[in-house]
Motif scaffolding. Structure first.
Motif, mmCIF file in Angstrom:
data_model
loop_
_atom_site.group_PDB
_atom_site.id
_atom_site.type_symbol
_atom_site.label_atom_id
_atom_site.label_comp_id
_atom_site.label_asym_id
_atom_site.label_seq_id
_atom_site.Cartn_x
_atom_site.Cartn_y
_atom_site.Cartn_z
ATOM 1 N N GLN A 45 0.832 -1.208 0.000
ATOM 2 C CA GLN A 45 0.000 0.000 0.000
ATOM 3 C C GLN A 45 0.868 1.261 0.000
ATOM 4 O OE1 GLN A 45 -3.414 0.162 -0.512
ATOM 5 N NE2 GLN A 45 -2.710 2.239 -0.919
ATOM 6 N N LEU A 46 1.944 1.254 0.770
ATOM 7 C CA LEU A 46 2.859 2.392 0.791
ATOM 8 C C LEU A 46 3.428 2.655 -0.601
ATOM 9 C CD1 LEU A 46 4.593 4.537 2.299
ATOM 10 C CD2 LEU A 46 6.273 2.695 2.686
ATOM 11 N N PHE A 47 3.829 1.596 -1.295
ATOM 12 C CA PHE A 47 4.419 1.761 -2.613
ATOM 13 C C PHE A 47 3.376 2.258 -3.624
ATOM 14 C CE2 PHE A 47 8.051 -1.524 -1.871
ATOM 15 C CZ PHE A 47 8.546 -0.732 -0.858
ATOM 16 N N LYS A 48 2.140 1.807 -3.497
ATOM 17 C CA LYS A 48 1.064 2.329 -4.355
ATOM 18 C C LYS A 48 0.855 3.818 -4.079
ATOM 19 C CE LYS A 48 -1.333 -2.070 -4.853
ATOM 20 N NZ LYS A 48 -2.503 -2.884 -4.466
ATOM 21 N N ASP A 49 0.884 4.201 -2.798
ATOM 22 C CA ASP A 49 0.777 5.623 -2.441
ATOM 23 C C ASP A 49 1.949 6.400 -3.037
ATOM 24 O OD1 ASP A 49 -1.493 4.945 -0.987
ATOM 25 O OD2 ASP A 49 -0.493 5.078 0.970
ATOM 26 N N GLY A 50 3.146 5.816 -2.949
ATOM 27 C CA GLY A 50 4.340 6.462 -3.504
ATOM 28 C C GLY A 50 4.222 6.690 -4.997
ATOM 29 N N ILE A 51 3.665 5.734 -5.710
ATOM 30 C CA ILE A 51 3.457 5.886 -7.161
ATOM 31 C C ILE A 51 2.546 7.082 -7.435
ATOM 32 C CG2 ILE A 51 2.335 4.839 -9.179
ATOM 33 C CD1 ILE A 51 3.354 2.079 -8.048
ATOM 34 N N LYS A 52 1.446 7.177 -6.688
ATOM 35 C CA LYS A 52 0.500 8.279 -6.895
ATOM 36 C C LYS A 52 1.118 9.625 -6.538
ATOM 37 C CE LYS A 52 -4.093 10.044 -5.799
ATOM 38 N NZ LYS A 52 -3.656 11.308 -6.328
ATOM 39 N N ILE A 53 1.766 9.693 -5.380
ATOM 40 C CA ILE A 53 2.343 10.963 -4.919
ATOM 41 C C ILE A 53 3.438 11.442 -5.871
ATOM 42 C CG2 ILE A 53 3.742 12.004 -3.077
ATOM 43 C CD1 ILE A 53 2.079 10.127 -1.123
ATOM 44 N N ALA A 54 4.351 10.547 -6.226
ATOM 45 C CA ALA A 54 5.430 10.926 -7.145
ATOM 46 C C ALA A 54 4.860 11.288 -8.516
ATOM 47 C CB ALA A 54 6.456 9.803 -7.258
ATOM 48 N N GLY A 55 3.813 10.575 -8.936
ATOM 49 C CA GLY A 55 3.155 10.909 -10.210
ATOM 50 C C GLY A 55 2.537 12.293 -10.171
ATOM 51 N N ASP A 56 1.872 12.610 -9.064
ATOM 52 C CA ASP A 56 1.282 13.943 -8.908
ATOM 53 C C ASP A 56 2.348 15.034 -8.917
ATOM 54 O OD1 ASP A 56 -1.217 12.761 -8.746
ATOM 55 O OD2 ASP A 56 -1.408 13.020 -6.559
ATOM 56 N N ASP A 57 3.556 14.711 -8.413
ATOM 57 C CA ASP A 57 4.667 15.668 -8.418
ATOM 58 C C ASP A 57 5.426 15.677 -9.749
ATOM 59 O OD1 ASP A 57 4.223 16.639 -5.869
ATOM 60 O OD2 ASP A 57 5.851 15.510 -4.911
ATOM 61 N N GLY A 58 5.007 14.811 -10.688
ATOM 62 C CA GLY A 58 5.665 14.766 -12.002
ATOM 63 C C GLY A 58 7.040 14.114 -11.964
ATOM 64 N N ASP A 59 7.284 13.252 -10.985
ATOM 65 C CA ASP A 59 8.588 12.606 -10.814
ATOM 66 C C ASP A 59 8.528 11.177 -11.344
ATOM 67 O OD1 ASP A 59 10.928 11.372 -9.921
ATOM 68 O OD2 ASP A 59 10.906 12.389 -7.976
ATOM 69 N N ASP A 60 8.733 11.040 -12.638
ATOM 70 C CA ASP A 60 8.635 9.735 -13.289
ATOM 71 C C ASP A 60 9.689 8.739 -12.813
ATOM 72 O OD1 ASP A 60 6.491 10.708 -14.744
ATOM 73 O OD2 ASP A 60 7.698 11.175 -16.517
ATOM 74 N N VAL A 61 10.869 9.229 -12.444
ATOM 75 C CA VAL A 61 11.928 8.333 -11.982
ATOM 76 C C VAL A 61 11.513 7.672 -10.666
ATOM 77 C CG1 VAL A 61 14.330 8.195 -11.215
ATOM 78 C CG2 VAL A 61 13.729 9.632 -13.177
ATOM 79 N N THR A 62 10.960 8.468 -9.755
ATOM 80 C CA THR A 62 10.513 7.906 -8.485
ATOM 81 C C THR A 62 9.325 6.977 -8.692
ATOM 82 O OG1 THR A 62 11.370 9.828 -7.292
ATOM 83 C CG2 THR A 62 9.768 8.478 -6.128
#
Length: 148
Positions: free
Chosen positions: A108-125
């Motif tokens: 769940q944390l990693f799914k959250d990380g995907i969304k948060i980094a995506g919202d920040d425009g950080d494709d590498v993360t």
């Protein structure tokens, strides 16, 4: 575009992977009984996998201007993974069930990380979280299959 939220989730990940690694190490040391011969080396494998991801996430956090938590006290304070002092007498199945709880949380944390980094425009993360999520989900499937 600010990357503050991405830095926050990366630091959460650093704390949680550090504590998950400690949990796996604890299980490795306290295993006894049926399944020991294959579970003991499997814990080494799982710890190595977690530590590899930990290093990647911490280095990514530094790369984007953040400062990873780095002390045992910080890991414990910031992690949401539960861990108690080990006691003898738990079955290997009970110990593996502790892993399942931790790994479900990490998915769940990693799914959250995907969304948060995506919202920040950080494709590498996003890519780091996606890769780690695949590994953690596969491991979760395997340890759940072990418990039955």
């Amino acid at each position: 575009m600010s990357n503050e939220h991405t830095q926050e989730v990366l630091n959460q990940t650093v704390a949680d992977l550090s504590k998950a690694s400690a949990l796996v190490h604890q299980i490795h040391w306290y295993l006894r009984g049926p399944g020991f011969l294959y579970l003991h080396p499997k814990m080494d494998e799982l710890k190595d996998q977690l530590d590899e991801h930990l290093d990647e996430f911490a280095e990514r956090l530094i790369t984007i201007g953040g400062s990873p938590v780095s002390t045992l006290a910080e890991f414990d304070k910031n992690s949401k993974i539960e861990m108690t002092p080990a006691v003898w007498g738990k079955s290997n199945s009970e110990r593996v069930k502790e892993l399942i709880v931790a790994y479900k949380y990490l998915t769940q944390l990693f799914k959250d990380g995907i969304k948060i980094a995506g919202d920040d425009g950080d494709d590498v993360t996003v890519d780091l979280y996606t890769t780690a999520l695949g590994d953690i989900e596969k491991t979760l499937w395997m340890i759940e299959a072990e418990v039955g």
